[in-house]
Design a protein around this motif. Structure first.
Motif, short mmCIF file in Angstrom:
data_model
loop_
_atom_site.label_atom_id
_atom_site.label_comp_id
_atom_site.label_asym_id
_atom_site.label_seq_id
_atom_site.Cartn_x
_atom_site.Cartn_y
_atom_site.Cartn_z
N CYS A 22 0.82 -1.23 0.00
CA CYS A 22 0.00 0.00 0.00
C CYS A 22 0.85 1.26 0.00
O CYS A 22 0.45 2.28 -0.57
N GLY A 23 2.03 1.23 0.59
CA GLY A 23 2.92 2.39 0.58
C GLY A 23 3.49 2.69 -0.79
O GLY A 23 4.04 3.77 -1.01
N GLU A 24 3.36 1.76 -1.71
CA GLU A 24 3.88 1.92 -3.08
C GLU A 24 2.79 2.32 -4.06
O GLU A 24 3.03 2.36 -5.27
N LEU A 25 1.59 2.58 -3.56
CA LEU A 25 0.44 2.87 -4.41
C LEU A 25 -0.03 4.31 -4.20
O LEU A 25 0.21 4.90 -3.15
N ALA A 26 -0.75 4.84 -5.18
CA ALA A 26 -1.40 6.13 -4.99
C ALA A 26 -2.40 5.99 -3.85
O ALA A 26 -3.01 4.93 -3.68
N ALA A 27 -2.59 7.03 -3.07
CA ALA A 27 -3.46 6.99 -1.90
C ALA A 27 -4.87 6.48 -2.19
O ALA A 27 -5.37 5.62 -1.45
N PRO A 28 -5.55 6.93 -3.27
CA PRO A 28 -6.90 6.41 -3.50
C PRO A 28 -6.92 4.90 -3.78
O PRO A 28 -7.87 4.21 -3.43
N VAL A 29 -5.87 4.39 -4.39
CA VAL A 29 -5.78 2.96 -4.69
C VAL A 29 -5.59 2.18 -3.39
O VAL A 29 -6.29 1.18 -3.14
N ALA A 30 -4.68 2.62 -2.55
CA ALA A 30 -4.44 1.95 -1.27
C ALA A 30 -5.70 1.97 -0.41
O ALA A 30 -6.04 0.96 0.23
N ASP A 31 -6.44 3.09 -0.42
CA ASP A 31 -7.66 3.19 0.38
C ASP A 31 -8.69 2.15 -0.05
O ASP A 31 -9.34 1.53 0.79
N VAL A 32 -8.86 1.96 -1.35
CA VAL A 32 -9.83 0.97 -1.84
C VAL A 32 -9.38 -0.43 -1.47
O VAL A 32 -10.18 -1.25 -1.00
N HIS A 151 -6.51 -12.88 -15.79
CA HIS A 151 -5.67 -11.88 -15.12
C HIS A 151 -5.40 -10.75 -16.09
O HIS A 151 -5.18 -10.99 -17.27
N VAL A 152 -5.40 -9.53 -15.57
CA VAL A 152 -5.02 -8.38 -16.38
C VAL A 152 -4.07 -7.49 -15.57
O VAL A 152 -4.11 -7.48 -14.34
N LEU A 153 -3.27 -6.77 -16.30
CA LEU A 153 -2.31 -5.84 -15.73
C LEU A 153 -2.88 -4.43 -15.90
O LEU A 153 -3.27 -4.07 -17.01
N VAL A 154 -2.95 -3.67 -14.80
CA VAL A 154 -3.43 -2.29 -14.84
C VAL A 154 -2.46 -1.43 -14.05
O VAL A 154 -1.58 -1.94 -13.36
N GLY A 155 -2.64 -0.13 -14.10
CA GLY A 155 -1.79 0.78 -13.34
C GLY A 155 -1.98 0.60 -11.84
O GLY A 155 -2.89 -0.08 -11.38
N SER A 156 -1.10 1.26 -11.10
CA SER A 156 -1.17 1.22 -9.63
C SER A 156 -1.52 2.60 -9.07
O SER A 156 -1.50 2.80 -7.86
N GLY A 157 -1.82 3.54 -9.96
CA GLY A 157 -2.05 4.91 -9.55
C GLY A 157 -0.79 5.76 -9.66
O GLY A 157 -0.86 6.98 -9.67
#
Length: 184
Positions: A22-32, A151-157
């Motif tokens: 979660c520390g490696e993700l954009a804040a909205p992504v980690a929150d979800v 499986h799909v690959l998407v961004g992390s924010g």
């Protein structure tokens, strides 16, 4: 000794459970992720931010292009109102903004949202925008091929790192709608 996680495809230097990154993700992504039932099915892979663009990324990490999905922010206009939405399509296809998206959103005109708008409204970096963590009020239009993918690959924010998750998990996100022929 803990077992090393492996991605279902590609060659990545670091693979972790997304909840552990979660520390490696954009804040909205980690929150979800912290409150999402499907979070246990999501992996985070460490990647070079200079190689975040889809074709470069896939070549650098031996990730099949057909397992990569692009999240595109669109602006749909009708009268004086603008509706922002996100569309998720496989990288091997092209989003049908002018017909499928425009009609589905009931807009007179639909186009790609300006970069500064997409970044400001999502709280994510350009080149890393992901369907995970978008504003709950936004429609999230998912092409049926993405929803059906194992499986799909998407961004992390962020430009650094990507998420790998099953297509079925994306359908559980707020505002998600699966559409046939969203892409061609």
């Amino acid at each position: 000794m803990s077992e090393q996680l492996r991605a279902p495809f590609g060659t990545f230097p670091v693979v972790r459970a997304a909840l552990d990154a979660c520390g490696e993700l954009a804040a909205p992504v980690a929150d979800v992720l912290k409150n999402w039932e499907a979070a246990g099915s999501v992996l985070w892979v460490d990647t070079d931010p200079e190689k975040a663009d889809t074709s470069v990324f896939c070549e650098a990490y031996d990730a099949p292009l057909e397992f990569s999905a692009n999240c595109v922010v669109v602006a749909a206009k009708r009268g004086g109102e603008v509706t922002l939405a996100a569309c998720l399509v496989l990288a091997t296809t092209r989003l049908d903004v002018n017909q499928a998206v425009r009609r589905h959103l009931g807009a007179r005109k639909a186009s790609f949202a300006p970069m500064d708008t997409a970044v400001a409204e999502t709280g994510m970096e350009y080149g890393g925008i992901t369907p995970v963590g978008l504003p709950d009020s936004w429609p999230l239009l998912i092409d049926e091929a993405v929803a059906a993918a194992p499986h799909v690959l998407v961004g992390s924010g962020l430009r650094r790192g990507k998420l790998i998750l099953p297509g079925w998990a994306l359908v559980q996100l707020p505002g998600a709608e699966v559409l046939p022929n969203l892409a061609s």
